[in-house]
Design a protein around this motif. Structure first.
Motif, PDB file in Angstrom:
ATOM      1  N   GLU A  76       0.838  -1.196   0.000  1.00 37.89           N
ATOM      2  CA  GLU A  76       0.000   0.000   0.000  1.00 37.89           C
ATOM      3  C   GLU A  76       0.877   1.251   0.000  1.00 37.89           C
ATOM      4  N   PRO A  77       1.104   1.838  -1.193  1.00 42.12           N
ATOM      5  CA  PRO A  77       1.877   3.084  -1.213  1.00 42.12           C
ATOM      6  C   PRO A  77       1.093   4.152  -0.442  1.00 42.12           C
ATOM      7  N   VAL A  78       1.747   4.787   0.526  1.00 37.08           N
ATOM      8  CA  VAL A  78       1.047   5.708   1.424  1.00 37.08           C
ATOM      9  C   VAL A  78       0.380   6.842   0.636  1.00 37.08           C
ATOM     10  N   TRP A  79       1.026   7.279  -0.435  1.00 37.26           N
ATOM     11  CA  TRP A  79       0.519   8.390  -1.245  1.00 37.26           C
ATOM     12  C   TRP A  79      -0.729   8.023  -2.031  1.00 37.26           C
ATOM     13  N   ALA A  80      -1.061   6.741  -2.064  1.00 34.04           N
ATOM     14  CA  ALA A  80      -2.248   6.309  -2.826  1.00 34.04           C
ATOM     15  C   ALA A  80      -3.427   5.990  -1.904  1.00 34.04           C
ATOM     16  N   GLY A 112      -7.501   9.004  -3.678  1.00 35.66           N
ATOM     17  CA  GLY A 112      -8.152   8.917  -4.987  1.00 35.66           C
ATOM     18  C   GLY A 112      -7.135   8.693  -6.090  1.00 35.66           C
ATOM     19  N   LYS A 113      -5.852   8.753  -5.753  1.00 35.35           N
ATOM     20  CA  LYS A 113      -4.780   8.628  -6.753  1.00 35.35           C
ATOM     21  C   LYS A 113      -4.096   7.271  -6.594  1.00 35.35           C
ATOM     22  N   SER A 114      -4.568   6.304  -7.354  1.00 36.64           N
ATOM     23  CA  SER A 114      -3.997   4.960  -7.259  1.00 36.64           C
ATOM     24  C   SER A 114      -2.615   4.918  -7.919  1.00 36.64           C
ATOM     25  N   ALA A 115      -1.806   3.933  -7.518  1.00 40.11           N
ATOM     26  CA  ALA A 115      -0.582   3.656  -8.275  1.00 40.11           C
ATOM     27  C   ALA A 115      -1.014   3.167  -9.648  1.00 40.11           C
ATOM     28  N   THR A 116      -0.167   3.335 -10.650  1.00 37.01           N
ATOM     29  CA  THR A 116      -0.506   2.747 -11.949  1.00 37.01           C
ATOM     30  C   THR A 116      -0.338   1.231 -11.810  1.00 37.01           C
ATOM     31  N   SER A 117      -0.956   0.508 -12.728  1.00 35.43           N
ATOM     32  CA  SER A 117      -0.843  -0.944 -12.643  1.00 35.43           C
ATOM     33  C   SER A 117       0.625  -1.376 -12.793  1.00 35.43           C
ATOM     34  N   GLY A 134      -3.128  -2.138  -2.345  1.00 38.23           N
ATOM     35  CA  GLY A 134      -4.115  -1.243  -1.735  1.00 38.23           C
ATOM     36  C   GLY A 134      -3.751   0.206  -1.971  1.00 38.23           C
ATOM     37  N   GLY A 135      -4.754   1.022  -2.226  1.00 28.84           N
ATOM     38  CA  GLY A 135      -4.546   2.454  -2.459  1.00 28.84           C
ATOM     39  C   GLY A 135      -5.489   2.924  -3.530  1.00 28.84           C
ATOM     40  N   ASP A 177       1.420 -10.311 -10.645  1.00 29.90           N
ATOM     41  CA  ASP A 177       1.805 -10.517  -9.242  1.00 29.90           C
ATOM     42  C   ASP A 177       0.840  -9.892  -8.237  1.00 29.90           C
ATOM     43  N   ILE A 178      -0.307  -9.434  -8.692  1.00 29.33           N
ATOM     44  CA  ILE A 178      -1.301  -8.839  -7.777  1.00 29.33           C
ATOM     45  C   ILE A 178      -2.455  -9.829  -7.617  1.00 29.33           C
ATOM     46  N   ASP A 179      -2.628 -10.318  -6.387  1.00 27.95           N
ATOM     47  CA  ASP A 179      -3.634 -11.358  -6.123  1.00 27.95           C
ATOM     48  C   ASP A 179      -4.959 -10.796  -5.623  1.00 27.95           C
ATOM     49  N   GLY A 180      -5.025  -9.501  -5.430  1.00 25.76           N
ATOM     50  CA  GLY A 180      -6.283  -8.947  -4.931  1.00 25.76           C
ATOM     51  C   GLY A 180      -6.079  -7.535  -4.442  1.00 25.76           C
ATOM     52  N   ALA A 181      -7.101  -7.037  -3.731  1.00 24.12           N
ATOM     53  CA  ALA A 181      -7.052  -5.643  -3.305  1.00 24.12           C
ATOM     54  C   ALA A 181      -7.427  -5.495  -1.841  1.00 24.12           C
TER      55      ALA A 181
END
Ligand code: PEP
Length: 246
Positions: free
Chosen positions: A168-172, A176-181, A205-206, A221-225
């Motif tokens: 979970e990048p703290v900035w995301a 409302g600003k998700s990390a890019t995929s 998460g973010g 490598d992303i299994d969920g949210a």
């Protein structure tokens, strides 16, 4: 076969017991269990009784957002792992950035909590991630290596395998600003290598929501949210899975 998707909702300091009951009354009407989906909800302590009922009725994972590592004693304001186990909690979020940054939880404390949750036969959902300042300073991987290595130090491989990881990048978070995929995939792939077990479950998460779910959850490598804001309503929460599938 499509990969299994973990959809975990972190309600943070939201949802009273009455609101939790209302959530599950509505959720039960719209939720369609699927073999490739695991839903979990993590409520505040005071709503756990209401969550227990809803989670059981709907077959979702019953989780708490924090726990203290000592079993009992003079720790005013804390809730212990045996107390959570007694009411049936199976998963505990640990190391969330709000615990790290607002409440000043250090890596060593998070490591003790991870071990105590594992010792109780429960599953830690271990959050880690960099702040904007750390990312912009080129320290993303250094920070996460410290966070992950300290949480995993001394654990047996089978314990490392049981943990669910949440980048979970703290900035995301909550911005409302998700990390890019691509950003999220890069970190999750790197994390899997650092953890040293190709099969571990890693969530992103973010600011995950229906509109960005497909691209994020389709990454290898992303299994969920792990979902904050969008998990507070059954519609916006479940939309994340339907958007991924469609
Ligand atoms: C979180 O709190 O773990 C989170 C990811 O929040 P949000 O989805 O609101 O960014």
């Amino acid at each position: 076969m499509s990969k299994k998707i973990y959809l975990y909702g972190n309600w943070k300091m939201n949802m009273t017991a009455a609101e939790t009951k209302k959530f599950f009354d509505e959720f039960a009407g719209v939720y369609k269990p699927a073999s490739d989906l695991e839903v979990g909800v993590f409520s505040p302590f005071t709503s756990l009784w209401a969550l227990a009922e809803g989670a059981k009725k709907c077959g979702v994972v019953f989780g708490a957002q924090n726990a203290y590592y000592e079993a009992k004693g003079a720790f005013t304001g804390e809730v212990s792992i045996p107390m959570l186990a007694e009411i049936g909690v199976t998963h505990v979020i640990l190391g969330h950035s709000e615990r790290r940054h607002i409440f000043g939880e250090p890596d060593e404390m998070i490591a003790k909590k991870v071990k105590a949750v594992l010792d109780a036969g429960m599953i830690p959902v271990l959050c880690y991630g960099e702040t904007l300042e750390e990312r912009e300073g080129g320290n993303t991987f250094k920070v996460m290596e410290r966070q992950l290595k300290s949480a995993l130090e001394g654990l047996k491989p089978e314990e490392v395998a049981k943990i669910i990881y949440a980048y979970e990048p703290v900035w995301a978070i909550g911005t409302g600003k998700s990390a890019t995929s691509e950003q999220a995939q890069e970190v999750c792939e790197w994390s899997r290598k650092l953890i040293g077990d190709p099969k571990v479950v890693i969530l992103y998460g973010g600011s995950v929501k229906g509109s960005n779910a497909k691209e994020l959850l389709s990454m290898k490598d992303i299994d969920g949210a792990l979902v904050g804001g969008a998990s507070l309503k059954p519609g916006s929460f479940l939309e994340i899975y339907t958007a991924y599938k469609n």
